[in-house]
Design a protein around this motif. Structure first.
Motif, mmCIF file in Angstrom:
data_model
loop_
_atom_site.group_PDB
_atom_site.id
_atom_site.type_symbol
_atom_site.label_atom_id
_atom_site.label_comp_id
_atom_site.label_asym_id
_atom_site.label_seq_id
_atom_site.Cartn_x
_atom_site.Cartn_y
_atom_site.Cartn_z
ATOM 1 N N PHE A 47 0.745 -0.996 -0.030
ATOM 2 C CA PHE A 47 0.039 0.044 0.037
ATOM 3 C C PHE A 47 1.097 1.141 -0.154
ATOM 4 O O PHE A 47 2.000 1.304 0.588
ATOM 5 C CB PHE A 47 -0.848 -0.090 1.152
ATOM 6 N N PHE A 48 0.576 2.284 -0.582
ATOM 7 C CA PHE A 48 0.889 3.543 -0.645
ATOM 8 C C PHE A 48 1.181 4.261 0.739
ATOM 9 O O PHE A 48 0.065 4.424 1.186
ATOM 10 C CB PHE A 48 0.564 4.511 -1.676
ATOM 11 N N VAL A 49 2.116 4.709 1.096
ATOM 12 C CA VAL A 49 2.409 5.345 2.369
ATOM 13 C C VAL A 49 2.771 6.764 2.094
ATOM 14 O O VAL A 49 2.740 7.576 2.965
ATOM 15 C CB VAL A 49 3.212 4.600 3.440
ATOM 16 N N ALA A 50 3.395 7.042 1.136
ATOM 17 C CA ALA A 50 3.754 8.543 0.670
ATOM 18 C C ALA A 50 3.635 8.627 -0.688
ATOM 19 O O ALA A 50 3.761 7.326 -1.408
ATOM 20 C CB ALA A 50 5.039 8.874 1.240
ATOM 21 N N PRO A 51 3.592 9.646 -1.416
ATOM 22 C CA PRO A 51 3.875 9.708 -2.965
ATOM 23 C C PRO A 51 5.082 9.007 -3.526
ATOM 24 O O PRO A 51 6.162 9.398 -3.089
ATOM 25 C CB PRO A 51 3.885 11.386 -3.052
ATOM 26 N N CYS A 136 -2.789 7.926 -0.752
ATOM 27 C CA CYS A 136 -1.920 7.357 0.561
ATOM 28 C C CYS A 136 -2.658 7.131 1.686
ATOM 29 O O CYS A 136 -3.511 7.787 2.256
ATOM 30 C CB CYS A 136 -0.938 8.295 0.813
ATOM 31 N N LEU A 137 -2.479 5.873 2.452
ATOM 32 C CA LEU A 137 -3.131 5.777 3.661
ATOM 33 C C LEU A 137 -2.380 6.436 4.867
ATOM 34 O O LEU A 137 -1.022 6.848 4.675
ATOM 35 C CB LEU A 137 -3.038 4.246 3.890
ATOM 36 N N TRP A 138 -3.046 6.763 6.198
ATOM 37 C CA TRP A 138 -2.353 7.346 7.258
ATOM 38 C C TRP A 138 -1.727 6.278 7.892
ATOM 39 O O TRP A 138 -2.662 5.555 8.341
ATOM 40 C CB TRP A 138 -3.620 8.305 7.834
ATOM 41 N N LEU A 139 -0.203 6.512 8.282
ATOM 42 C CA LEU A 139 0.312 5.692 9.382
ATOM 43 C C LEU A 139 -0.030 6.028 10.718
ATOM 44 O O LEU A 139 0.113 7.276 11.064
ATOM 45 C CB LEU A 139 1.619 5.723 8.924
#
Length: 689
Positions: A47-51, A136-139
């Motif tokens: 999953f995308f965590v940042a661009p 992007c998802l929020w960590l």
């Protein structure tokens, strides 16, 4: 919509599901993808965590490469940094896409000998090679997840077709000294789901990464997101993560931010900081220089809490957000006050590299506003800290070096003494003049060699009905002109394109002359205002004065057609009052208002240098904030205006080489009207009506 009888976790799942799915990816061999439905064996999920950054499990990469016969770098052996993988994703518009990712970090590189298990942290970070738009998802910033209901997501082929789905379960406890958490057996974890996110349904944040299923007892394991701190690029990733979520939250487009989803998930009752306020604070903290060491953030945490934070399972705080996450549930229960004291303490530090004045002003304004809404006492405390900072700087001002505003030696711009950095005013350039007929839309053009003193030697001219025909007609004449003027080797003359501001959208730098390489990669390309555009004598005088100041540096960029992501119109008085070392920066399309009017006003107030942009060339994620940050960074690094064309050429080369750090500059253009290299004064081209 969920009914009133729907449980809170079920309602949160409904709110979050589509957004989580849009940020999840399928990881596979780089030679396979979605050419046909179900094509290509799935290695796992991510999953995308940042661009541009995908988080997954190390074993997803390692086992996948073993299955296809060795390292994705082409040789035999274990996976490692530099391996390439395939990534199937969904872009911001909901369209499916396939791209290639480069493994930037993974740990471990292979399973342990005993039992063949992949030890902690079992994580990998993959950098996407192409410029793509995506969510992007929020960590989670918390040091440990709460043992409550979560949802996990990943790729399955349950019904004979590869798709990413989500299921609900509960966290039951931790393992491996907090590196892993146990997932309940409420639903099955299928092959292919490894590497997918585990989302806390109450807070709307990723707390783990799916690792494995337990075959006998059901359920499985997930890696806690705090294990990501083992990555050397951790600071880079989480700072990009926090900037992205702030940008999305401030974006004026009609789409919900992750903070909006988190707000919707909150149950009724009193809470601490609102998710939007938290996103704002973390996004601005991400712009500050990172802590010098874990002890710096830890000391501020302990002072803000009023006691030492103790948890043997909590990794050391490496970023400011890590310290922020240690402030939940403080002694006395006043979470908001504790967090605002911490943020103000970070803002009041004497950072090695002083933050930009506008950032610092926005951060203090936000903290003071939130403190004032919380209590008069807290606002007084924060205001006192701000006053102490200003007093400390005032006392150190006599000892300032190099014009540094905060008492520390200023970062020196990079030297401009290289051969590629400057094009001397006496050196010839190739000049393209073009005009578009306002009635027919057709183009007239002329190619000349421009020499010192504004002396032009016309070489070719013509007309074209469309933009594509314009380039088709000019390509060969341009090649001939370049060959007659280039000095040989890498000593290529600059291409100057003199067009009215509405034609600053022409993708001249992206046009290919030869060998499939864009002209903006091969040589410097700049825009100029045509000499036929009328300009007052005072503006010419101001332009010369500003140019002399810009050549000296340092440079400061100021958004001209944008304010906080919203379009704005600026008047001549505002532009006239800006400092002479200012470079107006435009993020919107030059052929539409308010940008077109602003570009005219920029010339009429004597600005010889400006930055423009073709927004359609850049990914949509995050709006224009990343572009403005990148533009300001490049302007600060330049020793003077004369270095800008070479720096822009270098950026275009990095984009062409697929360096993700340069993607912010996609579509950027430079208006560069050097008074020492004037344009010829003559009749306007055909179509000037």
């Amino acid at each position: 919509m969920a009914s009133e009888r729907t449980t809170e976790p079920a309602r949160a799942f409904e709110i979050l599901e589509s957004s989580v799915l849009s940020a999840c990816v399928r990881i596979h061999d780089r030679r396979s993808g979605y050419a046909q439905a179900g094509t290509g064996e799935t290695w796992g999920s991510g999953f995308f965590v940042a661009p541009g950054w995908v988080l997954t499990c190390a074993h997803v990469i390692g086992e996948g490469e073993r299955a296809v016969g060795g390292s994705a770098r082409g040789g035999e052996g274990v996976a490692g940094v530099g391996s390439e993988v395939g990534i199937s994703f969904t872009d911001d518009n909901g369209a499916a896409g396939v791209t290639t990712g480069l493994v930037e970090w993974l740990l471990p590189a292979e399973p342990a000998e005993r039992r063949g298990a992949w030890q902690a942290p079992d994580l990998a970070l993959v950098r996407v090679r192409d410029a793509v738009s995506h969510a992007c998802l929020w960590l989670s910033d918390r040091p440990r997840p709460r043992f409550q209901e979560v949802a996990y997501f990943g790729c399955t082929d349950e019904f004979g077709e590869q798709e990413i789905t989500g299921r609900r379960t509960t966290l039951l406890g931790d393992a491996a000294r907090g590196a892993f958490v146990r997932l309940g057996a409420a639903d099955e974890i299928e092959p292919g789901m490894s590497g997918g996110p585990v989302v806390d349904l109450r807070r709307g944040e990723v707390v783990g990464v799916v690792k494995a299923r337990r075959n006998a007892a059901g359920g499985g394991l997930a890696v806690t997101v705090t294990q990501l701190r083992a990555a050397p690029c951790y600071q880079e990733v989480v700072r990009a993560h926090d900037r992205y979520h702030l940008d999305r939250h401030l974006d004026t487009q009609n789409r919900a931010s992750w903070a909006d989803h988190q707000q919707a998930c909150l149950p009724p009752g009193r809470h601490g900081l609102a998710p939007g306020d938290r996103a704002a604070l973390l996004g601005m903290l991400a712009e500050l220089p990172p802590p010098d060491g874990a002890d710096v953030a830890k000391q501020l945490v302990d002072r803000s809490r009023g006691e030492e934070f103790g948890s043997g399972l909590c990794p050391a705080p490496l970023a400011w957000r890590d310290g922020f996450g240690m402030l939940y549930d403080p002694p006395g229960g006043d979470e908001t006050a504790t967090m605002l004291r911490y943020v103000s303490a970070v803002a009041a530090l004497d950072h090695v590299r002083p933050p930009a004045p506008d950032l610092e002003e926005r951060l203090w304004d936000k903290v003071l506003d939130l403190a004032g809404r919380h209590s008069r006492t807290l606002k007084s405390d924060v205001a006192g800290r701000y006053a102490e900072l200003q007093q400390r700087r005032a006392e150190s001002r006599p000892a300032l070096m190099n014009g540094s505003p905060h008492g520390a030696p200023a970062d020196r711009p990079e030297p401009a003494g290289t051969a590629a950095a400057d094009v001397e005013a006496s050196a010839p350039t190739v000049l393209v003049e073009a005009w578009q007929d306002i009635w027919t839309g057709s183009y007239s053009w002329q190619i000349s060699v421009l020499r010192a003193g504004g002396r032009a030697e016309p070489r070719h001219d013509g007309s074209a009905a469309t933009e594509q025909e314009l380039w088709d007609a000019m390509r060969d004449p341009l090649l001939q002109t370049f060959r007659s003027v280039d000095a040989g080797g890498d000593r290529r003359v600059r291409l100057e394109v003199a067009v009215p501001p509405e034609l600053f959208v022409l993708p001249v730098d992206a046009w290919e002359l030869s060998e499939g390489i864009p002209v903006g990669v091969q040589r410097q390309v700049v825009f100029r205002y045509p000499s036929s555009l009328p300009v007052a004598h005072r503006a010419l005088q101001r332009s010369t004065a500003r140019w002399n100041r810009l050549r000296e540096g340092p440079l400061e960029g100021r958004p001209a057609d944008c304010a906080g992501g919203r379009p704005r119109t600026v008047d001549h008085d505002w532009l006239d009052r800006l400092a002479e070392h200012t470079v107006p920066v435009h993020c919107r399309s030059a052929d539409a208002q308010p940008t077109l009017g602003t570009l005219h006003a920029v010339r009429e107030t004597g600005y010889p240098v400006a930055v423009c942009r073709r927004p359609d060339a850049a990914p949509a994620a995050g709006g224009c904030a990343d572009f403005h940050r990148g533009a300001q960074r490049e302007l600060e690094r330049a020793s003077g205006a004369a270095q800008l064309p070479a720096r822009l050429q270098e950026l275009r080369g990095r984009v062409f080489s697929k360096e993700p750090d340069a993607y912010w500059s996609l579509g950027v253009g430079l208006v560069f009207d050097d008074p020492g290299h004037p344009l010829p004064v003559g009749a306007p081209l055909n179509g000037d009506l």
